[in-house]
Design a protein around this motif. Structure first.
Motif, mmCIF file in Angstrom:
data_model
loop_
_atom_site.group_PDB
_atom_site.id
_atom_site.type_symbol
_atom_site.label_atom_id
_atom_site.label_comp_id
_atom_site.label_asym_id
_atom_site.label_seq_id
_atom_site.Cartn_x
_atom_site.Cartn_y
_atom_site.Cartn_z
ATOM 1 N N CYS A 24 76.554 41.667 45.970
ATOM 2 C CA CYS A 24 77.813 42.355 45.727
ATOM 3 C C CYS A 24 77.639 43.541 44.775
ATOM 4 O O CYS A 24 76.966 43.428 43.752
ATOM 5 C CB CYS A 24 78.850 41.385 45.176
ATOM 6 S SG CYS A 24 79.330 40.153 46.414
ATOM 7 N N ASP A 25 78.281 44.653 45.118
ATOM 8 C CA ASP A 25 78.225 45.867 44.301
ATOM 9 C C ASP A 25 79.444 46.004 43.397
ATOM 10 O O ASP A 25 79.522 46.926 42.596
ATOM 11 C CB ASP A 25 78.172 47.111 45.204
ATOM 12 C CG ASP A 25 76.833 47.250 45.902
ATOM 13 O OD1 ASP A 25 75.819 46.837 45.325
ATOM 14 O OD2 ASP A 25 76.814 47.771 47.038
ATOM 15 N N TRP A 26 80.430 45.136 43.612
ATOM 16 C CA TRP A 26 81.621 45.190 42.754
ATOM 17 C C TRP A 26 82.161 43.785 42.596
ATOM 18 O O TRP A 26 81.777 42.873 43.338
ATOM 19 C CB TRP A 26 82.663 46.160 43.321
ATOM 20 C CG TRP A 26 83.223 45.809 44.669
ATOM 21 C CD1 TRP A 26 82.693 46.131 45.885
ATOM 22 C CD2 TRP A 26 84.411 45.055 44.934
ATOM 23 N NE1 TRP A 26 83.483 45.641 46.890
ATOM 24 C CE2 TRP A 26 84.549 44.985 46.342
ATOM 25 C CE3 TRP A 26 85.379 44.443 44.130
ATOM 26 C CZ2 TRP A 26 85.604 44.313 46.962
ATOM 27 C CZ3 TRP A 26 86.438 43.772 44.752
ATOM 28 C CH2 TRP A 26 86.540 43.716 46.150
ATOM 29 N N ALA A 27 83.044 43.621 41.622
ATOM 30 C CA ALA A 27 83.589 42.301 41.317
ATOM 31 C C ALA A 27 85.033 42.445 40.867
ATOM 32 O O ALA A 27 85.437 43.499 40.366
ATOM 33 C CB ALA A 27 82.770 41.642 40.212
ATOM 34 N N ALA A 50 89.281 45.615 39.576
ATOM 35 C CA ALA A 50 87.993 45.789 40.263
ATOM 36 C C ALA A 50 87.023 46.617 39.416
ATOM 37 O O ALA A 50 87.411 47.641 38.851
ATOM 38 C CB ALA A 50 88.212 46.459 41.605
ATOM 39 N N PHE A 51 85.765 46.154 39.338
ATOM 40 C CA PHE A 51 84.721 46.874 38.600
ATOM 41 C C PHE A 51 83.449 46.954 39.429
ATOM 42 O O PHE A 51 83.092 45.997 40.110
ATOM 43 C CB PHE A 51 84.389 46.149 37.289
ATOM 44 C CG PHE A 51 85.410 46.384 36.213
ATOM 45 C CD1 PHE A 51 85.316 47.467 35.366
ATOM 46 C CD2 PHE A 51 86.488 45.521 36.081
ATOM 47 C CE1 PHE A 51 86.270 47.702 34.387
ATOM 48 C CE2 PHE A 51 87.453 45.747 35.101
ATOM 49 C CZ PHE A 51 87.343 46.838 34.257
ATOM 50 N N SER A 52 82.774 48.081 39.321
ATOM 51 C CA SER A 52 81.445 48.186 39.903
ATOM 52 C C SER A 52 80.489 47.365 39.056
ATOM 53 O O SER A 52 80.531 47.437 37.830
ATOM 54 C CB SER A 52 80.995 49.646 39.917
ATOM 55 O OG SER A 52 81.835 50.406 40.753
ATOM 56 N N VAL A 53 79.630 46.593 39.716
ATOM 57 C CA VAL A 53 78.655 45.793 38.988
ATOM 58 C C VAL A 53 77.291 45.931 39.654
ATOM 59 O O VAL A 53 77.189 46.384 40.809
ATOM 60 C CB VAL A 53 79.033 44.282 38.936
ATOM 61 C CG1 VAL A 53 80.354 44.061 38.220
ATOM 62 C CG2 VAL A 53 79.057 43.669 40.325
ATOM 63 N N GLY A 102 70.407 38.430 37.864
ATOM 64 C CA GLY A 102 71.494 37.448 37.798
ATOM 65 C C GLY A 102 72.607 37.848 36.847
ATOM 66 O O GLY A 102 73.688 37.282 36.887
ATOM 67 N N VAL A 103 72.334 38.826 35.980
ATOM 68 C CA VAL A 103 73.324 39.258 34.984
ATOM 69 C C VAL A 103 74.143 40.413 35.562
ATOM 70 O O VAL A 103 73.587 41.472 35.833
ATOM 71 C CB VAL A 103 72.639 39.752 33.690
ATOM 72 C CG1 VAL A 103 73.674 40.222 32.675
ATOM 73 C CG2 VAL A 103 71.747 38.672 33.111
ATOM 74 N N PRO A 104 75.449 40.249 35.738
ATOM 75 C CA PRO A 104 76.236 41.387 36.210
ATOM 76 C C PRO A 104 76.414 42.406 35.080
ATOM 77 O O PRO A 104 76.990 42.104 34.035
ATOM 78 C CB PRO A 104 77.595 40.769 36.593
ATOM 79 C CG PRO A 104 77.350 39.295 36.674
ATOM 80 C CD PRO A 104 76.257 39.027 35.673
ATOM 81 N N TYR A 105 75.870 43.610 35.305
ATOM 82 C CA TYR A 105 76.015 44.697 34.332
ATOM 83 C C TYR A 105 77.155 45.604 34.761
ATOM 84 O O TYR A 105 77.453 45.731 35.956
ATOM 85 C CB TYR A 105 74.711 45.493 34.221
ATOM 86 C CG TYR A 105 73.626 44.721 33.512
ATOM 87 C CD1 TYR A 105 73.635 44.593 32.123
ATOM 88 C CD2 TYR A 105 72.613 44.092 34.223
ATOM 89 C CE1 TYR A 105 72.650 43.861 31.464
ATOM 90 C CE2 TYR A 105 71.628 43.360 33.577
ATOM 91 C CZ TYR A 105 71.654 43.248 32.204
ATOM 92 O OH TYR A 105 70.692 42.519 31.558
ATOM 93 N N MET A 106 77.781 46.248 33.776
ATOM 94 C CA MET A 106 78.920 47.130 34.033
ATOM 95 C C MET A 106 78.802 48.385 33.176
ATOM 96 O O MET A 106 78.130 48.376 32.137
ATOM 97 C CB MET A 106 80.222 46.401 33.695
ATOM 98 C CG MET A 106 80.553 45.287 34.662
ATOM 99 S SD MET A 106 82.070 44.427 34.199
ATOM 100 C CE MET A 106 81.418 43.208 33.105
ATOM 101 N N ARG A 144 72.525 51.747 42.267
ATOM 102 C CA ARG A 144 73.450 51.242 43.303
ATOM 103 C C ARG A 144 74.807 51.942 43.280
ATOM 104 O O ARG A 144 75.605 51.752 44.201
ATOM 105 C CB ARG A 144 73.595 49.728 43.145
ATOM 106 C CG ARG A 144 72.276 49.036 43.491
ATOM 107 C CD ARG A 144 72.283 47.563 43.226
ATOM 108 N NE ARG A 144 73.170 46.825 44.092
ATOM 109 C CZ ARG A 144 73.153 45.488 44.208
ATOM 110 N NH1 ARG A 144 72.280 44.776 43.502
ATOM 111 N NH2 ARG A 144 74.008 44.888 44.999
ATOM 112 N N HIS A 145 75.060 52.698 42.232
ATOM 113 C CA HIS A 145 76.314 53.462 42.124
ATOM 114 C C HIS A 145 75.969 54.875 41.657
ATOM 115 O O HIS A 145 76.278 55.260 40.523
ATOM 116 C CB HIS A 145 77.260 52.788 41.116
ATOM 117 C CG HIS A 145 77.582 51.368 41.443
ATOM 118 N ND1 HIS A 145 78.557 51.020 42.356
ATOM 119 C CD2 HIS A 145 77.048 50.191 41.012
ATOM 120 C CE1 HIS A 145 78.620 49.698 42.458
ATOM 121 N NE2 HIS A 145 77.709 49.167 41.659
#
Ligand code: NAG
Ligand code: NAG
Length: 207
Positions: free
Chosen positions: A47-50, A69-72, A82-86, A155-156
């Motif tokens: 997933c690219d967003w959450a 919604a956030f890009s992650v 495994g760590v979602p970064y923002m 990825r973004h």
């Protein structure tokens, strides 16, 4: 010898993922549903967003959940941490909530990829694997911020051009519990330890 195998393996994994997202109609590989931690890592990497829910500080819903919604990114494709970064700014409404109370809930679903549509799984079906992370959002610095930058900007790509006067900073979702819906029989939980030990990738006998 071991290091040679590791290098060869990293190369193979790189090639495996370098092909990018599967073309429409091609099968998507997902870990078996009983390997719950691996499924969670797989969803988190795909997933690219959450959706991120905070506890609102804004009238008229102060104190109520507020989902946004956030890009992650948990790493460049093929380098899952495994760590979602923002990439966040304090001008943002949910980030203002996090400044008061950093607790949050983050959800990601394979409904965000082609997988569920191709398989004919409704987003609310547990077969359309989805995860909910509980924890908090915290700023990262130093080498971890360097990794976050690589993870997010690869990825973004448009993030590179976001206005610098917004004072963007890198953050991570510091998870305390993972909830997984990937099969019938109710939600399953995964501890952070199990989650970070699991591999989202196909087994390639990399030792
Ligand atoms: C990162 O740096 C900022 C500003 O220097 C500081 O406020 C923050 O506490 C630091 N965060 C961590 C995780 O060290
Ligand atoms: C991050 O989460 C861990 C639990 O997984 C917790 O012990 C730790 O205090 C959290 N760190 C911060 C800075 O909130």
């Amino acid at each position: 010898m071991i290091s040679f195998l590791r290098a060869a393996c990293a190369l193979l994994l790189g090639l495996f993922w370098a092909s990018g997202s599967p073309s429409p109609g091609s099968p998507v590989w997902i870990p078996p549903h009983d390997q719950v931690a691996r499924v969670a890592r797989f969803v988190a990497h795909q997933c690219d967003w959450a959706s991120v829910a905070t506890i609102s500080t804004h009238k008229p819903v102060a104190g109520q959940p507020f989902s946004n919604a956030f890009s992650v990114s948990d790493g460049p494709r093929g380098s899952s941490s495994g760590v979602p970064y923002m990439y966040l700014t304090r001008m943002e409404i949910s980030v203002q909530d996090l400044e008061v109370n950093p607790v949050a809930s983050l959800s990601m679903s394979l409904a965000q990829t082609d997988y569920c549509r191709q398989q004919g799984f409704d987003p609310q079906s547990p077969l359309c694997a989805h995860v909910i992370l509980s924890g908090s959002v915290i700023e990262v610095n130093g080498t971890e911020a360097e990794f976050a930058k690589k993870a997010l900007f690869s990825r973004h790509p448009e993030m590179i051009d976001w206005p610098s006067d917004h004072n963007w900073f890198f953050a991570k979702f510091n998870l305390t519990q993972v909830w997984v819906l990937d099969y019938f029989g109710g939600v399953k939980t995964v501890t952070p330890e199990e989650y970070f030990q699991a591999s989202p990738y196909k087994h390639m006998h990399c030792g």
